[in-house]
Write a protein that holds these residues in place. Sequence first.
Motif, PDB file in Angstrom:
ATOM      1  N   VAL A 142       0.863  -1.170  -0.006  1.00 31.77           N
ATOM      2  CA  VAL A 142       0.107   0.195  -0.055  1.00 31.77           C
ATOM      3  C   VAL A 142       0.919   1.144   0.018  1.00 31.77           C
ATOM      4  CG1 VAL A 142      -1.408   1.221   1.328  1.00 31.77           C
ATOM      5  CG2 VAL A 142      -1.929  -1.174   1.334  1.00 31.77           C
ATOM      6  N   THR A 143       0.541   2.215  -0.927  1.00 25.68           N
ATOM      7  CA  THR A 143       1.230   3.391  -0.979  1.00 25.68           C
ATOM      8  C   THR A 143       0.483   4.466  -0.598  1.00 25.68           C
ATOM      9  OG1 THR A 143       3.124   4.594  -2.086  1.00 25.68           O
ATOM     10  CG2 THR A 143       1.439   3.493  -3.447  1.00 25.68           C
ATOM     11  N   GLU A 144       0.888   5.441   0.104  1.00 28.95           N
ATOM     12  CA  GLU A 144       0.071   6.757   0.287  1.00 28.95           C
ATOM     13  C   GLU A 144       0.837   8.015   0.497  1.00 28.95           C
ATOM     14  OE1 GLU A 144      -3.337   6.596   0.319  1.00 28.95           O
ATOM     15  OE2 GLU A 144      -3.525   4.449   0.697  1.00 28.95           O
TER      16      GLU A 144
ATOM     17  N   THR B 267       1.223  -5.800 -10.786  1.00 25.79           N
ATOM     18  CA  THR B 267      -0.146  -5.609 -10.701  1.00 25.79           C
ATOM     19  C   THR B 267      -0.522  -4.503  -9.870  1.00 25.79           C
ATOM     20  OG1 THR B 267      -0.081  -8.293 -10.758  1.00 25.79           O
ATOM     21  CG2 THR B 267      -2.211  -7.022 -10.021  1.00 25.79           C
ATOM     22  N   LEU B 268      -1.549  -3.827 -10.165  1.00 17.86           N
ATOM     23  CA  LEU B 268      -2.395  -2.944  -9.376  1.00 17.86           C
ATOM     24  C   LEU B 268      -3.498  -3.176  -8.874  1.00 17.86           C
ATOM     25  CD1 LEU B 268      -1.833   0.375 -11.471  1.00 17.86           C
ATOM     26  CD2 LEU B 268      -0.469  -0.373  -9.724  1.00 17.86           C
TER      27      LEU B 268
ATOM     28  N   GLY C  41       3.042 -14.413  -9.888  1.00 15.00           N
ATOM     29  CA  GLY C  41       3.281 -13.190 -10.496  1.00 15.00           C
ATOM     30  C   GLY C  41       4.009 -12.504  -9.287  1.00 15.00           C
ATOM     31  N   GLY C  42       4.244 -10.931  -9.437  1.00 18.03           N
ATOM     32  CA  GLY C  42       5.275 -10.349  -8.645  1.00 18.03           C
ATOM     33  C   GLY C  42       4.202  -9.469  -7.733  1.00 18.03           C
ATOM     34  N   ASP C  43       4.730  -8.427  -7.063  1.00 15.97           N
ATOM     35  CA  ASP C  43       3.942  -7.854  -6.116  1.00 15.97           C
ATOM     36  C   ASP C  43       2.877  -7.005  -6.574  1.00 15.97           C
ATOM     37  OD1 ASP C  43       5.934  -8.802  -4.030  1.00 15.97           O
ATOM     38  OD2 ASP C  43       7.118  -7.046  -4.108  1.00 15.97           O
ATOM     39  N   ILE C  44       1.738  -6.713  -5.609  1.00 20.52           N
ATOM     40  CA  ILE C  44       0.703  -5.834  -6.059  1.00 20.52           C
ATOM     41  C   ILE C  44       0.618  -4.562  -5.178  1.00 20.52           C
ATOM     42  CG2 ILE C  44      -1.898  -6.108  -6.055  1.00 20.52           C
ATOM     43  CD1 ILE C  44      -1.353  -9.234  -5.482  1.00 20.52           C
ATOM     44  N   LEU C  45       0.373  -3.681  -6.084  1.00 25.46           N
ATOM     45  CA  LEU C  45       0.518  -2.320  -5.375  1.00 25.46           C
ATOM     46  C   LEU C  45      -0.709  -1.558  -5.389  1.00 25.46           C
ATOM     47  CD1 LEU C  45       2.630  -0.074  -4.598  1.00 25.46           C
ATOM     48  CD2 LEU C  45       2.622   0.869  -6.971  1.00 25.46           C
ATOM     49  N   VAL C  46      -0.923  -1.096  -4.283  1.00 22.98           N
ATOM     50  CA  VAL C  46      -2.329  -0.206  -4.116  1.00 22.98           C
ATOM     51  C   VAL C  46      -1.891   1.162  -3.847  1.00 22.98           C
ATOM     52  CG1 VAL C  46      -4.259  -0.098  -2.598  1.00 22.98           C
ATOM     53  CG2 VAL C  46      -3.409  -2.215  -2.773  1.00 22.98           C
TER      54      VAL C  46
END
Length: 190
Positions: free
Chosen positions: A6-8, A55-56, A120-125
């Motif tokens: 999670v990025t904010e 992935t998003l 798959g690779g990491d998922i970003l939010v």
Amino acid sequence: MRKIIVTEFITLDGVIEAPGGDETSHPHGGWQFKYRNQDPETGKYKVDELAAVDTLLLGRNTFELFAGYWPGQTGGGFAERINQLPKYVVSRGLQKVEWNNSHILRNVAKDVAALKHTDGGDILVYGSATLVKSLLHHNLVDELRLMVYPVTIGGGLRLFDDNLELKNFALKYARAVDNGVLILEYQPVV
């Protein structure tokens, strides 16, 4: 298993609402804007962050804002990458999505947990406050990245509500940028 990151953008008083300016009608919308071009390090951090995932995962409001803007953008490492990546939107109300390579998930606890177990690779939010609150509640966040801006705006949508849930995090990375922004990366302690 894939990680959910999670990025904010967040103010000193914990607000994540309307950093870019027109996402909501917040009277101080755009609070992040004046820092955006002051230091290239924050921009590079965001480009590198996007390049490192495949992935998003977005809430409906953020998805609709992004889908209304990014498909018309080209060039640079960010626009091309965000348009090309698989995108999952968590929504009970959306019936179809038009943005390239987009998919609908209905249930956070079930569908997002299943997505984490795919190859798959990491998922970003990005943003997606309601979704992030649910991900935190269901212990589905593997990393929390905050860009803390040296500004208070007196109120608005916050990432952490008064829900009285105790969550512990360990600091993974910290950096102070010349314009006063703090880049902080945390991992939940389970």
